[in-house]
Design a protein around this motif. Structure first.
Motif, PDB file in Angstrom:
ATOM      1  N   LEU A  51      -4.636   7.157  -0.728  1.00  0.00           N
ATOM      2  CA  LEU A  51      -4.347   6.027   0.149  1.00  0.00           C
ATOM      3  C   LEU A  51      -4.778   4.707  -0.469  1.00  0.00           C
ATOM      4  CD1 LEU A  51      -5.202   7.353   3.726  1.00  0.00           C
ATOM      5  CD2 LEU A  51      -2.972   7.012   2.694  1.00  0.00           C
TER       6      LEU A  51
ATOM      7  N   TYR B 128      -2.042   1.810  -1.124  1.00  0.00           N
ATOM      8  CA  TYR B 128      -2.117   0.517  -0.454  1.00  0.00           C
ATOM      9  C   TYR B 128      -2.301  -0.620  -1.462  1.00  0.00           C
ATOM     10  CZ  TYR B 128      -2.641   3.272   3.807  1.00  0.00           C
ATOM     11  OH  TYR B 128      -2.445   4.147   4.843  1.00  0.00           O
ATOM     12  N   CYS B 129      -3.016  -0.351  -2.542  1.00  0.00           N
ATOM     13  CA  CYS B 129      -3.214  -1.384  -3.569  1.00  0.00           C
ATOM     14  C   CYS B 129      -1.916  -1.705  -4.304  1.00  0.00           C
ATOM     15  CB  CYS B 129      -4.285  -0.941  -4.569  1.00  0.00           C
ATOM     16  SG  CYS B 129      -5.976  -0.996  -3.932  1.00  0.00           S
TER      17      CYS B 129
ATOM     18  N   VAL C  17       2.809   1.419   1.815  1.00  0.00           N
ATOM     19  CA  VAL C  17       2.067   1.670   3.052  1.00  0.00           C
ATOM     20  C   VAL C  17       2.705   2.761   3.905  1.00  0.00           C
ATOM     21  CG1 VAL C  17       1.161  -0.673   3.143  1.00  0.00           C
ATOM     22  CG2 VAL C  17       3.341  -0.165   4.250  1.00  0.00           C
TER      23      VAL C  17
ATOM     24  N   SER D  75       3.734   6.386   4.908  1.00  0.00           N
ATOM     25  CA  SER D  75       3.275   7.732   4.566  1.00  0.00           C
ATOM     26  C   SER D  75       4.407   8.558   3.962  1.00  0.00           C
ATOM     27  CB  SER D  75       2.714   8.427   5.810  1.00  0.00           C
ATOM     28  OG  SER D  75       1.557   7.770   6.263  1.00  0.00           O
TER      29      SER D  75
ATOM     30  N   ARG E 109      -5.282   9.073   7.772  1.00  0.00           N
ATOM     31  CA  ARG E 109      -5.582   7.655   7.918  1.00  0.00           C
ATOM     32  C   ARG E 109      -6.040   7.321   9.324  1.00  0.00           C
ATOM     33  NH1 ARG E 109      -0.846   5.661   8.133  1.00  0.00           N
ATOM     34  NH2 ARG E 109      -1.058   5.588  10.395  1.00  0.00           N
TER      35      ARG E 109
ATOM     36  N   LEU F 268      -3.589  -4.342   6.930  1.00  0.00           N
ATOM     37  CA  LEU F 268      -2.945  -3.348   6.080  1.00  0.00           C
ATOM     38  C   LEU F 268      -2.861  -2.006   6.792  1.00  0.00           C
ATOM     39  CD1 LEU F 268      -1.782  -2.477   3.354  1.00  0.00           C
ATOM     40  CD2 LEU F 268      -4.109  -2.067   2.564  1.00  0.00           C
ATOM     41  N   ILE F 269      -3.979  -1.595   7.412  1.00  0.00           N
ATOM     42  CA  ILE F 269      -3.981  -0.318   8.122  1.00  0.00           C
ATOM     43  C   ILE F 269      -3.040  -0.366   9.317  1.00  0.00           C
ATOM     44  CG2 ILE F 269      -5.424   1.248   9.488  1.00  0.00           C
ATOM     45  CD1 ILE F 269      -7.725   0.644   7.650  1.00  0.00           C
TER      46      ILE F 269
ATOM     47  N   ALA G 118       0.435   0.006   8.084  1.00  0.00           N
ATOM     48  CA  ALA G 118       0.728   1.401   7.747  1.00  0.00           C
ATOM     49  C   ALA G 118       0.999   2.215   9.006  1.00  0.00           C
ATOM     50  CB  ALA G 118      -0.440   2.006   6.960  1.00  0.00           C
TER      51      ALA G 118
END
Length: 267
Positions: A6, A10-11, A15, A17, A48, A106-107, A110
């Motif tokens: 993850l 994300y980097c 994002v 899945s 996540r 970001l989360i 996602a």
């Protein structure tokens, strides 16, 4: 492994899945991180969601662990400096609060991506599966047979039209007692283009090849009737490629809509 997967995804701006799952199959970096395993997108999303708080504080935890492991040591030091330019903007500097906010966004992004794809594709479905009616040989054969039947129906209609035309011509000649002037109608097989025979799309059988300014497009012919104020009062979608034949039906559709709207307003 899941946390590292993850973090790397994300980097690198991945994002979704489902896209992470797909990357574990085709992307070398993702395959190395996952150890050639391919976790299901549902497992990734659930991981996540379960560890959202822990993942948000992962960055600062890693720095603390590095210091605890002795990777950061202080002894005799020398200090010097020089200025070099980098390909980065000053506006990219962030405070701790800004970083934490960006992590939360970001989360959230996602989660939104997974929720949206779950709504579109359904839970437990990747979204890139082969359609159900194309997964086995029998269904594919049925689709091709149906496509051939539609082409046969077109040929039969053209033949019937040709026969009716010949019968009408013969009746006129018999009534007049002489042959009609002009060329006799060609058989449908002679009129059919040799380089561009009739075709049917096996994916969307109802669509047609539509001529456009720069070539062709597979689709439909959308019609609309609008007022001077650009208010659409009637619309339709047809398989016919030309617009000329659509004038009469669209005017009739506009009249029906206007009458219907007047009746409804009185009610």
């Amino acid at each position: 492994m899941m946390a590292g997967l993850l973090l790397y995804a994300y980097c690198t701006g991945v994002v979704s899945s489902r896209k992470i799952e797909a990357a574990c199959q085709v992307d070398v970096a993702f395959r190395v991180i996952a150890g050639n395993l391919v976790p299901d997108h549902t497992t990734i999303a659930r991981f996540r969601a379960t560890h959202a708080d822990a993942l948000a504080g992962l960055f600062t935890q890693v720095l603390a662990m590095c210091a605890e492991a002795g990777l950061v040591k202080v002894g005799t030091i020398a200090v010097d400096g020089t200025k070099i330019s980098v390909s980065a903007s000053l506006d990219a500097n962030r405070t701790r609060e800004a970083i934490m906010k960006q992590v939360e966004e970001l989360i959230a992004a996602a989660e939104a991506a997974d929720a949206g794809e779950d709504e579109v594709f359904g839970a437990g479905v990747r979204g890139d599966e082969v359609p159900a009616d194309l997964r086995d040989r029998t269904s594919r054969r049925a689709r091709l047979a149906a496509a051939k039947a539609r082409l046969d129906a077109v040929d039969a209609a053209r033949q019937a039209e040709y026969d009716a035309h010949l019968a009408e011509r013969a009746a006129k000649e018999q009534a007049a007692g002489k042959k009609l002037r002009g060329r006799k109608p060609k058989h449908p097989a002679e009129k059919a283009p040799k380089t561009n025979p009739p075709k049917v799309n096996t994916t969307d059988p109802e669509s047609r090849m539509m001529p456009i300014r720069n070539g062709w497009v597979q689709g439909y012919n959308a019609q609309a009737v609008a007022t001077e104020s650009q208010i659409i009062i009637a619309c339709d979608v047809t398989q016919d490629t030309g617009d000329t034949a659509q004038l009469t039906p669209m005017v009739a559709a506009a009249n029906r809509e206007l009458v219907s709207s007047a009746v409804n307003s009185l009610q």
